[in-house]
Design a protein around this motif. Structure first.
Motif, mmCIF file in Angstrom:
data_model
loop_
_atom_site.group_PDB
_atom_site.id
_atom_site.type_symbol
_atom_site.label_atom_id
_atom_site.label_comp_id
_atom_site.label_asym_id
_atom_site.label_seq_id
_atom_site.Cartn_x
_atom_site.Cartn_y
_atom_site.Cartn_z
ATOM 1 N N PHE A 1 0.825 -1.217 0.000
ATOM 2 C CA PHE A 1 0.000 0.000 0.000
ATOM 3 C C PHE A 1 0.855 1.261 0.000
ATOM 4 O O PHE A 1 0.889 2.015 -0.971
ATOM 5 C CB PHE A 1 -0.991 0.025 1.169
ATOM 6 C CG PHE A 1 -1.806 1.301 1.168
ATOM 7 C CD1 PHE A 1 -2.799 1.497 0.221
ATOM 8 C CD2 PHE A 1 -1.527 2.321 2.064
ATOM 9 C CE1 PHE A 1 -3.513 2.699 0.178
ATOM 10 C CE2 PHE A 1 -2.240 3.519 2.021
ATOM 11 C CZ PHE A 1 -3.234 3.696 1.080
ATOM 12 N N GLN B 1 3.318 1.657 -2.946
ATOM 13 C CA GLN B 1 2.777 2.098 -4.248
ATOM 14 C C GLN B 1 2.244 3.526 -4.186
ATOM 15 O O GLN B 1 2.389 4.289 -5.148
ATOM 16 C CB GLN B 1 1.706 1.119 -4.717
ATOM 17 C CG GLN B 1 2.283 -0.260 -5.029
ATOM 18 C CD GLN B 1 1.334 -1.130 -5.833
ATOM 19 O OE1 GLN B 1 1.408 -1.174 -7.068
ATOM 20 N NE2 GLN B 1 0.440 -1.814 -5.157
ATOM 21 N N THR B 2 1.627 3.910 -3.051
ATOM 22 C CA THR B 2 1.148 5.296 -2.982
ATOM 23 C C THR B 2 2.346 6.256 -2.991
ATOM 24 O O THR B 2 2.307 7.297 -3.644
ATOM 25 C CB THR B 2 0.257 5.543 -1.743
ATOM 26 O OG1 THR B 2 0.961 5.154 -0.566
ATOM 27 C CG2 THR B 2 -1.038 4.770 -1.820
ATOM 28 N N SER B 3 3.439 5.886 -2.307
ATOM 29 C CA SER B 3 4.626 6.755 -2.306
ATOM 30 C C SER B 3 5.233 6.866 -3.700
ATOM 31 O O SER B 3 5.706 7.936 -4.100
ATOM 32 C CB SER B 3 5.700 6.216 -1.352
ATOM 33 O OG SER B 3 5.227 6.252 -0.031
ATOM 34 N N LEU C 1 -6.106 0.815 -2.160
ATOM 35 C CA LEU C 1 -5.415 1.255 -3.388
ATOM 36 C C LEU C 1 -6.420 1.609 -4.480
ATOM 37 O O LEU C 1 -6.204 2.555 -5.249
ATOM 38 C CB LEU C 1 -4.450 0.162 -3.874
ATOM 39 C CG LEU C 1 -3.118 0.073 -3.120
ATOM 40 C CD1 LEU C 1 -2.383 -1.223 -3.477
ATOM 41 C CD2 LEU C 1 -2.221 1.288 -3.405
ATOM 42 N N LEU D 1 3.060 9.452 -5.303
ATOM 43 C CA LEU D 1 3.161 10.790 -4.697
ATOM 44 C C LEU D 1 4.519 11.418 -4.987
ATOM 45 O O LEU D 1 4.620 12.627 -5.220
ATOM 46 C CB LEU D 1 2.896 10.694 -3.181
ATOM 47 C CG LEU D 1 1.464 10.251 -2.833
ATOM 48 C CD1 LEU D 1 1.309 10.029 -1.338
ATOM 49 C CD2 LEU D 1 0.435 11.263 -3.342
ATOM 50 N N PHE E 1 -7.464 5.012 -3.755
ATOM 51 C CA PHE E 1 -6.350 5.931 -4.041
ATOM 52 C C PHE E 1 -6.290 6.242 -5.545
ATOM 53 O O PHE E 1 -6.113 7.395 -5.949
ATOM 54 C CB PHE E 1 -5.024 5.308 -3.567
ATOM 55 C CG PHE E 1 -3.819 6.137 -3.882
ATOM 56 C CD1 PHE E 1 -3.470 7.221 -3.090
ATOM 57 C CD2 PHE E 1 -3.018 5.841 -4.990
ATOM 58 C CE1 PHE E 1 -2.352 7.995 -3.395
ATOM 59 C CE2 PHE E 1 -1.913 6.615 -5.297
ATOM 60 C CZ PHE E 1 -1.570 7.695 -4.492
ATOM 61 N N ALA F 1 -6.354 9.884 -7.175
ATOM 62 C CA ALA F 1 -5.146 10.323 -7.893
ATOM 63 C C ALA F 1 -5.476 10.684 -9.342
ATOM 64 O O ALA F 1 -4.919 11.631 -9.895
ATOM 65 C CB ALA F 1 -4.083 9.215 -7.842
#
Ligand SMILES: NC(=O)c1ccc[n+]([C@@H]2O[C@H](COP(=O)([O-])OP(=O)(O)OC[C@H]3O[C@@H](n4cnc5c(N)ncnc54)[C@H](OP(=O)(O)O)[C@@H]3O)[C@@H](O)[C@H]2O)c1
Length: 199
Positions: A87, A90-92, A132, A95, A135, A139
């Motif tokens: 999680f 992948q978000t980092s 995700l 971002l 997210f 995004a």
């Protein structure tokens, strides 16, 4: 297209290299494998990777799985620890990577069937993939410079049947070609905010 493929040495990653390398330049990445080394659990490591890399048009992540868990002994800290790789990793990537990808570039993340279909022992895995999916929706409307983002949510893949078949007898194996086709569509076609459920 220059494509950064994180998790390229893994079960799904190997199939993606075969397909994408026919048409694109692939830069492979992993903690210990690949052209460049990155640990997606570390924001510092991700930033360093993008700093050292000639800009890419696409970032595909097929790295880091959710761990199995036991609901009766599950705690906040176990869940949080489980979320660090798949999680937050992948978000980092998104971002941080949004500031490095070429305009009109794209991200493809990897989630999984347990977001929609529960199974014993994968509460954390389900939560990670479901989060995700949310997210990706946010995004897709927030990213600037024409950047796109989508996620592929695989069922149990044919190539992993030997490894996971006994653990999840209710899942039927998914053909690798269907899975690869979803990554190709999201990388090469102008779509955003989509989740491909390959079950
Ligand atoms: N296989 C399936 O049937 C299936 C089904 C549903 C969902 N998925 C999801 O698909 C994704 C890929 O699965 P897979 O089976 O192909 O995985 P895999 O065979 O275990 O390979 C994982 C890859 O990711 C890299 N990696 C692992 N942790 C990393 C980290 N912290 N930072 C950077 N690279 C890392 C590994 O290389 P290094 O060891 O060099 O780091 C390796 O290349 C996972 O999110 C998994 O949950 C898979």
């Amino acid at each position: 297209m220059r494509i950064l493929l994180i998790g390229a040495s893994g079960t799904i990653g190997k199939r993606l290299i075969n397909e994408f390398s026919r048409r694109h330049k692939i830069i492979t990445a992993g903690r210990t494998s690949g052209d460049v080394q990155v640990d997606i659990t570390s924001e510092e490591s991700i930033k360093q990777m993008f700093e050292n890399l000639e800009a890419v048009d696409s970032c595909i992540c097929v790295a880091a799985s959710g761990a199995m868990d036991n609901f009766q002994t599950l705690t906040q800290s176990t869940l949080l620890e489980n979320m660090q790789g798949k999680f937050f990793g992948q978000t980092s990537l998104v971002l941080i990577g949004q500031h490095y990808l070429n305009p009109h570039g794209n991200f493809v993340l990897t989630t999984g069937i347990f977001a929609d279909q529960p199974a014993k022992g994968v509460t954390g895995g389900g939560v990670i993939s479901g989060a995700l999916h949310s997210f990706v929706l946010s995004a897709a409307i927030e990213l600037k410079n024409g950047l796109r983002i989508n996620a592929v949510s695989p069922g149990m893949t044919q190539d992993s049947f030997e490894r996971y078949g006994e653990l999840f007898p209710n899942l039927k194996p998914v053909p690798m070609k269907d899975l690869v086709a979803a990554y190709v569509e999201y990388t090469e076609k102008p779509v955003t905010g989509q989740i491909a459920r390959i079950y």
